[in-house]
Structure formats: C-alpha cells, structure tokens
Design an enzyme around this catalytic site. Sequence first.
Site: not given
Length: 305
Positions: A30, A82, A123, A146, A171
């Site tokens: 990732g 995920y 967040d 999520y 973000w």
Amino acid sequence: MKKRNPLGHLKKKMESVSQKQRIVITGASGQLGQELKVLLDKDVSKECFFLDRKQLPLEQITIIQDILGMYQPDVIIHAGAYTAVDQAESDIDLADQVNHLASEEIALYCHSHGAKFIAISTDYVFDGNSCVALTEDAAVNPINVYGATKLKGEQAILKWCPEAVIIRTSWVYSTFGKNFVKTMLRLLSERESISVINDQIGSPTSAQDLAQAIVDIVNSGKWKGGVYHYSNEGEISWYDFAVAIRDIKGLNCEIQAIPTTAYPTPAKRPQYSLLDKTKIKATFGVEVTFWKDSLLRCLDNEELK
C-alpha cells in the site's frame, strides 16, 4: 593453543542480528507501506519485514498469529486494511474480517508477546457533522461500512492491547499506488473540464509525512498508548485540493465545484473530518507539515513527471 570454535562466527552474527529491533509492517504494497519501506530500509539498527497480502492474508484470521510468530517482532506497524470504501458497502464480511477481526488478532499477539503496536485508522469513524477540528475524544459515529469496521478494529485493539498507538488519518496520497492526486493528474491532463466536490472538508495526508511520523514515534524512546490524529496542517475541500494540483502543474483544465449530492456514491462520506493534531505533536514531538508544502514536494517527484 586455544581451539577455534567453528560456530563462533555464526553465533556472533546471530547475536548481532538479535540486537536489532525487529519490525513487522503489514500492508507492504500500500501507499503507507511503501513509504515506510523507503524510510526503514535506510535504518541499519532495525530488521524489518514488509508483509503484503500474500505473506499475511488478513482475511485468514486463524493463521495471523502463527505467521507473526515466525518473525518474533518487537514492533508491529499495522498499515494493512480493506480500503475500497464503496465496495465495502456490499462486501461487508470481508471488510470486517480485514479491518476488525485481523486487527484483533494482531492485538492479541502483541498482548501475548509484549510487542509494541502501531495501527492506522481513519477519519471515517466520524459522521462529519462537526464544524471544528476533531480531537481524539470526539464522539464517533461512522456512516459507512468501512468506517464502522475500522472503528470496531480500534475498539478490539484497545481491548486487548490498551498500550497500542492508534493513528487516525485522512485523505492519504503518495507517489505510490492509487490516490486522489494521481487520479487528478490524469484527468486534468486528459480533459478540458472536470467536476470536484467542494462541500467535504478536511486535510490531505502525505503518506511520506505519515510514515516519517510513525518512524519518529518508534525512535522517540517514548511510548504512550492511545488514539492519535495525524494529517497535514490546513483546512480545504476536495475542490481546493484539485485546484492546487492543477495550478502547481500548470495545467489548463477547468474545474467546476459541485456539492456531494451531485456525485452520489454507494458509501456516504463525512462532510467535515478535519483532524486536530495537538495530541500527537505534544506527546511525541511529531512535526506536521502544511498540506500545500507536502503536495509541492510530492508533485516534484520524478515519478509524477
């Protein structure tokens, strides 16, 4: 004459290796995992193991502790998750396995073996109804699957490993992987006009900056468990972010500001999720860069030219 021990050299080598701090990083493929690898590969005092979904399949709950036991880590940085926010709405079980149950297994391992644990959250545990920067003790109320699974992961971690450090972020972008910055660069180059939401407010997070903050915490010599917030400084909308990307790169695409209602998605997003970073700065001395400075550095990377 003193006999030479043929295993002496090997023993010294093993002792040298054992003196290194052993760190396991999940989610190695990732954005954050790759940024951590760039930083940690330079640190000769650490022996790091970067595990992707093949080496540590987080959905296979029953084998997670056994796999971690093979590495005997002193620290686990849990960056795997995920993260397909819209897909999670119809893939509830898998999202829960990865974000909640896998996190619980890692926490159980850390509890049983005395390993330090840093876990990354989001967040999206908030509903977005605030109008002031969110502190760590602000009320949580996720509005999508999520966010709900990540919150359950947080709760499971703190239940079994209350000394864990949980970092909520927002973000996230990087030169690695798929993210808003790279998507905007492509669309701004291909199209004459695009539309971007202007009523979701928060702050971007450079994965490079977040990785540095995590490494700084590991190296700080301090350890105080709990939930912390980290994003870059500043308060903007996705529209503001897109405009900055366009202007920095000198592109000519027109960007139209639209409300969230004009761009419906399967998963709802919090409209306001600006994170207050006071706690992480005060506790660990972490420095937080202004969002535009981090964006400028990212866009100056040769990978994006």
